[in-house]
Design a protein around this motif. Structure first.
Motif, PDB file in Angstrom:
ATOM      1  N   GLY A   1      20.668 -81.856 -65.709  1.00  0.00           N
ATOM      2  CA  GLY A   1      19.287 -82.287 -65.836  1.00  0.00           C
ATOM      3  C   GLY A   1      18.343 -81.841 -64.738  1.00  0.00           C
TER       4      GLY A   1
ATOM      5  N   GLN B   1      15.398 -92.721 -64.793  1.00  0.00           N
ATOM      6  CA  GLN B   1      15.650 -92.399 -66.198  1.00  0.00           C
ATOM      7  C   GLN B   1      16.568 -93.437 -66.832  1.00  0.00           C
TER       8      GLN B   1
ATOM      9  N   ARG C   1      19.640 -92.734 -69.044  1.00  0.00           N
ATOM     10  CA  ARG C   1      20.415 -91.634 -69.623  1.00  0.00           C
ATOM     11  C   ARG C   1      21.536 -92.157 -70.519  1.00  0.00           C
TER      12      ARG C   1
ATOM     13  N   LEU D   1      22.618 -88.265 -72.151  1.00  0.00           N
ATOM     14  CA  LEU D   1      22.936 -87.230 -71.169  1.00  0.00           C
ATOM     15  C   LEU D   1      23.885 -87.718 -70.084  1.00  0.00           C
TER      16      LEU D   1
ATOM     17  N   MET E   1      16.408 -79.450 -74.913  1.00  0.00           N
ATOM     18  CA  MET E   1      17.170 -80.693 -75.024  1.00  0.00           C
ATOM     19  C   MET E   1      18.415 -80.487 -75.873  1.00  0.00           C
TER      20      MET E   1
ATOM     21  N   GLU F   1      19.552 -84.129 -81.487  1.00  0.00           N
ATOM     22  CA  GLU F   1      19.433 -85.364 -80.712  1.00  0.00           C
ATOM     23  C   GLU F   1      19.545 -86.594 -81.611  1.00  0.00           C
TER      24      GLU F   1
ATOM     25  N   THR G   1      15.989 -93.885 -76.719  1.00  0.00           N
ATOM     26  CA  THR G   1      15.462 -93.027 -75.661  1.00  0.00           C
ATOM     27  C   THR G   1      14.996 -91.711 -76.267  1.00  0.00           C
TER      28      THR G   1
ATOM     29  N   ILE H   1      14.783 -87.499 -74.990  1.00  0.00           N
ATOM     30  CA  ILE H   1      14.997 -86.500 -73.939  1.00  0.00           C
ATOM     31  C   ILE H   1      13.797 -85.552 -73.918  1.00  0.00           C
TER      32      ILE H   1
ATOM     33  N   LEU I   1      15.705 -81.760 -67.284  1.00  0.00           N
ATOM     34  CA  LEU I   1      15.808 -82.560 -68.488  1.00  0.00           C
ATOM     35  C   LEU I   1      15.770 -84.016 -68.107  1.00  0.00           C
TER      36      LEU I   1
ATOM     37  N   GLU J   1      15.657 -88.130 -69.573  1.00  0.00           N
ATOM     38  CA  GLU J   1      15.829 -89.018 -70.728  1.00  0.00           C
ATOM     39  C   GLU J   1      15.255 -90.369 -70.353  1.00  0.00           C
TER      40      GLU J   1
END
Lengths: 252, 627, 156
Positions: free
Chosen positions: B69, B133, B135, B138, B224, B347, B382, B384, B396, B398
């Motif tokens: 990320g 974030q 995550r 991720l 993403m 995603e 969420t 990304i 990246l 999230e």
């Protein structure tokens, strides 16, 4: 929820009047059948609709939503309400015609059609016409070649502004049988078919095909290559096809 | 162990894996996704060789992972156990890492993340970029080996599938996804569960239903989906198997992943993952003894943005060129080969196992709005984003839906590069729009972004500073789209060419006041009368910049001025008195139009300058100005 | 391409016309471009019109119908790269090698291509030379990468 099938009977409205049709029918055909005037360049009832010229715009209300759409590829559905001459339709069609005028300013068919809807000139940059000059990229020729003649000698090539209607490599279309169906459906008459010295020339596809001489009357009629293809497909012997349709009819 | 034949065997297998794993075993995770562009592959080789030379190669694992990320600080390395976070690691650092950190357990200060006040952040989770974030998708990317299905299973992978197959009916799965409020992460934001339901209910004479994963991530400035496929391919596969069960079972569901050819690593890792899933019996006939039969094929795209449009994508899988068709009959009823087809983005699929595993209540607690009884009622879970452009911490991120743009750009992204002024943020790629500073406090969700003339899109978020020209940005997207238009319908093909030509002349200083009106009229027609979503959304970047940055258009037209210093015809380069006379710009100028002697102020000959900007690029003393 | 090689590719894809795109990609991977004769052969073997193969080959940006250079330099034109000056990189290669984007130098040394985003946006502007990614490019770095390429070639 039940799912309608192609061909199911449906009822729908055009400009407030109720009509019957079949689920999946082309809306454009229905409109024309009932006397509504809708312009188009890329539609022909013999082949599948394509939706490229964006001229057959109408507004369709389905449920709560009402939006502008092309009618050629819109399948008639139960309960839809169609409006053919709304302010939006007129406004967008004007711009679409202006775009056609900037793309193919020399085409008489395009100019005449635009004039019919009051569009005499375009505010957009006039594109330099290449040798495809009057082609509006409607794809009718290749659809006919593919769906009716079944030889697919030509196709769209490239994409975006480099899209063209061509034979492969813009060289001799080796699969072309010279039937001329493409010439017949072209809305802007831009393919070019000539016959001279016993040869049929189709300029746009770089195809030259010798014509068969009728064994009865001595007149030249169809390209020999085309007759051989007919023979292959139908099983009719080549000898039978060496006689022109007129002489064959007179024998019958 | 070969094939797993039932859900209980899967759980037994997982327990065995976990029992055999030494939690203290050392592992070095190297991002080999985006960091490849920093030479991360060389780093991996160096670690492997160094371990071998020390006789440690069977004691320490080297994992080539997906994107962690924080691309700005790449190449990134995380050392387990303990998630020790090293950044900007070069092959030259490898010996020291092995000697100090692996062998002695010492941290190397130089490679750790430091706050501005000097505070050292040892763990990934402490770094502000990560800490702010959430995550969910991720989180495993910096520990999971994407080449190992066992790694995924050991972390609980395929557990959601097990739960579904052991105790749920297909309809229940559909209802769960519908109740979760999951909406399409490809950008449209259509409720995933509603789509699944329509596809499940659509008649199919032979029971075939297609389950497609759209991995044709074409939005420029977005990666993403690449990160998910390269980092955690099994999560996507698990989501698709659950989808196949919910939508197509009993029946003949068949799967496809359509992935960009520009993502060779993603294609490779997905291929390996599919093969491993087949070996374990997680794909193929009678999956985990449930009676579900399902397999997934990979189709590669050929470099056509339009193939991200569902009908064009399906045409491409069928072996045709990627021309879209009108969607008056939805693809859930008649899609690929005219069969009911359910297409979701990477995603979206990756979210499915999470939802089934942790439940609707957990998922709906994250995000905005209320989706009870109405899947359109909010944005849950969420999202990304690829945070790129003129921002300090590119990478990246999230975040929960509803996070504001400001939080993303400033708290996570660390603000604008080089202390410059924020000008705009572009979301939604070529279909989206540019939002100005007064929209920074907007919570990011599907509906809020649409209301202000942009869109969520797939998650590209490009930050622009004062040196960006907004007319040029519009011009960039228009040219991008004109280039990527399939050319089928005239409004998109010719309309975009004409929009380009008008914006081009504005950028070149030849714009006329009436051009703005012409742009308005043409862009509305392109939006309303084009055949597919590419054309219908193509004018968005133009329209949003005309709405929020109209003064820049007017300046270009009326004053022949480009305040971003970008439009070549309207700018000049000059050298200021910071010039030390180092001769570098003079040497690099392709026109040889810079004069000056060593240690003396240099001068640009304007008559020959082609405004290539090389002088500005190479100057180390900030002595080249653009006016 | 000889028949054996072509047949191997066709068999790998079960001679399925739906796999045309993948088949053409495999041919290009071997030949570095799409030779006309191979495309004709593919049409014949798959029993599909040549026009369809040609249409496919010209629609997708990944294909080249002309032989490409010994080295392939691809500049990413994604948005992130654009706002960080990708166009200047293209200009620079065009100037230094007298080659248009999409074209190949007369001596077949280099082909310059552009791509609409490779998904390494955080490292923009970015270019790929012979499969190797170079992030955070500027005029100086570009110069070094290309000079190295020339030097390498001079040695061979």
């Amino acid at each position: 929820m039940s799912h309608p099938k192609k061909g199911d009977k449906v009822t729908f409205k055009i400009e407030g009047r109720t009509y019957d049709g079949r689920y999946g029918d082309s809306l454009l055909e229905q409109l024309r059948k009932h006397g509504y005037e809708v312009p188009s360049l890329c539609y022909h009832e013999a082949v599948s609709p394509y939706g490229s010229c964006r001229l057959c715009l109408v507004e369709v209300k389905k449920g709560k939503k009402q939006k502008v759409t092309t009618s050629c590829n819109y399948p008639v559905q139960e309960g839809i309400e169609v409006f053919v001459n709304t302010e939006k339709v007129r406004r967008y069609r004007k711009v679409v015609l202006q775009l056609h005028l900037s793309k193919t300013p020399k085409s008489k068919a395009v100019r005449d059609l635009a004039a019919e809807y009051g569009v005499m000139e375009t505010p957009y940059e006039v594109q330099e016409q290449d040798k495809d000059n009057d082609c509006v990229l409607c794809g009718l020729c290749s659809r006919v070649c593919d769906e009716i003649v079944h030889v697919s000698a030509i196709s769209f090539t490239g994409r975006g502004q480099n899209k063209r209607m061509q034979s492969p490599y813009d060289e001799t279309a080796e699969a072309c049988i010279g039937c001329g169906a493409c010439v017949y459906v072209c809305p802007t008459d831009c393919i070019g078919l000539q016959e001279s010295d016993g040869i049929r020339h189709i300029e746009k596809w770089h195809r030259d095909l010798p014509l068969q001489t009728c064994e009865k009357c001595g007149k030249q009629f169809f390209p020999t290559f085309m007759l051989m293809e007919f023979s292959k497909r139908t099983g009719i012997s080549k000898d039978q096809l060496n006689i022109c349709p007129a002489c064959r009819n007179s024998v019958v | 162990m070969a094939r797993i034949d039932s859900v209980s065997e899967l759980e037994k297998y997982r327990a065995q894996l976990v029992a055999h794993r030494d939690p203290e075993r050392k592992a070095i995770s190297v991002c080999t996704s985006g960091c490849i562009a920093y030479g991360a592959d060389k780093l991996v080789d160096a670690f492997r060789q160094g371990l071998k030379a020390r006789g440690l190669d069977d004691k320490v694992d080297v994992k080539t992972t997906g994107c962690h990320g924080f691309c700005e600080r790449g190449p990134l390395v995380v050392i387990h156990p303990g998630n020790l976070f090293y950044q900007r690691v070069q092959p030259g650092d490898v010996d020291e890492i092995l000697d100090e950190t692996i062998e002695k357990g010492e941290n190397i200060d130089r490679l750790m993340f430091h706050l501005d006040d000097g505070t050292v952040m040892a763990c990934e989770d402490d770094v502000p970029f990560y800490k702010n974030q959430k995550r969910l998708l991720l989180k495993d990317n910096s520990s999971l080996d994407p080449y190992s299905i066992d790694d995924y299973i050991a972390l609980g992978g395929y557990g959601a599938l097990g739960k579904v197959l052991a105790g749920m009916k297909p309809d229940e799965v559909v209802t769960t996804v519908k109740d979760s409020g999951l909406r399409g992460r490809g950008g449209g934001g259509f409720p995933t569960g509603v789509k699944w339901e329509s596809c499940r209910n659509a008649p199919s004479d032979d029971g075939v239903r297609y389950i497609i994963c759209n991995a044709d991530e074409g939005d420029p400035g977005a990666f993403m989906d690449r990160a998910l496929l390269e980092g955690n391919p099994h999560a996507v596969i698990e989501g698709m198997i659950i989808g196949a069960f919910a939508i197509g079972h009993p029946g003949k569901p068949q799967g496809y992943v359509y992935v960009r050819n520009e993502y060779p690593i993603a294609v490779e890792r997905l291929g390996v993952a599919l093969e491993q899933a087949r070996e374990k019996g997680l794909l193929g006939d009678d999956i985990l003894g449930s009676g579900l039969s399902f397999d997934i094929r990979i189709n590669k795209g050929g470099g056509a943005f339009v193939c991200g449009e569902s009908t064009a994508l399906m045409a491409s899988i069928e072996g045709d060129v990627g021309e879209p068709r009108a969607k008056h009959i939805h693809t859930v009823e008649a899609g690929l080969w005219d069969k009911p087809t359910n297409l979701n983005n990477v995603e979206s699929w990756a979210n499915v196992p999470l939802i089934l595993d942790r439940g609707v209540e957990w998922f709906t607690a994250i995000g905005t709005g209320d989706v009870r009884g109405n899947p359109w009622g909010g944005s849950k879970g969420t999202k990304i984003f690829a945070l790129v452009g003129k921002v300090n911490n590119t990478g990246l991120v999230e975040v929960p839906m509803g996070t504001t743009l400001r939080e993303i750009i400033y708290d996570i992204g660390g603000g604008i590069k080089d202390g410059k002024e924020f000008k705009a943020v572009q979301t939604g790629g070529p279909s989206g729009g540019c939002l100005p500073a007064d929209k920074l406090d907007l919570p990011v969700d599907f509906d809020e972004l649409t209301k202000v003339g942009s869109m969520m899109g797939s998650g590209g978020m490009i930050v622009m500073d004062e040196d960006t020209c907004m007319v040029d940005v519009a011009r960039y997207f228009l040219h991008f789209l004109a280039d990527e238009s399939c050319g089928k319908c005239i409004t998109c093909r010719e309309g975009l060419v004409q929009l380009c030509s008008i914006v081009d002349r504005i950028c070149e200083g030849n714009g006329k006041p009436e051009d703005l009106e012409l742009l308005d009229e043409l862009s509305e027609t392109v939006s309303e009368a084009s055949l597919c979503a590419l054309g219908q959304t193509a004018p968005n970047p133009l329209r949003s910049t005309m709405k929020y940055f109209r003064e820049e258009y007017e300046e270009h037209i009326n004053e022949k001025k480009c305040r971003g210093g970008v439009c070549k015809s309207l700018i000049t380069y000059s050298i200021n008195d910071k010039c030390t006379g180092c001769l570098i710009c003079k040497k690099k100028c392709p026109q040889q139009c810079i004069s000056g002697e060593k240690d003396k102020l240099h001068v640009i000959d304007q008559s020959n300058c082609i405004k290539c900007g090389v002088c500005m690029d190479v100057c180390k003393y900030d002595a080249v100005d653009v006016n | 391409m000889d028949d054996t090689k072509l047949n191997t590719i066709l068999d790998k894809h079960h001679r399925d016309p739906a796999e045309l795109l993948a088949i053409l990609m495999d041919i290009q991977a071997v030949e570095n471009y799409l030779p006309k004769d191979d495309m004709k052969q593919v049409a014949k073997e798959l029993k599909i019109p040549f026009s369809k193969v040609y249409s496919m080959a010209t629609f997708f940006a990944t294909f080249s119908l002309e032989p490409r250079g010994k080295h392939i330099c691809t500049v990413c034109m994604g948005t992130a790269c654009h706002v960080r000056g990708a166009a200047r990189l293209v200009d620079q290669v065009q100037r230094d090698f007298e080659v248009e984007a999409g074209g190949t130098t007369d001596d077949m040394f280099l082909t310059l291509e552009t791509v609409n985003c490779v998904g390494a946006c955080a490292l923009g502007p970015l270019m790929i030379v012979d499969g190797e990614y170079h992030g955070n490019m500027d005029a100086g770095k570009l110069d070094r990468v290309l000079r190295k390429l020339k030097k390498q070639d001079a040695k061979e």
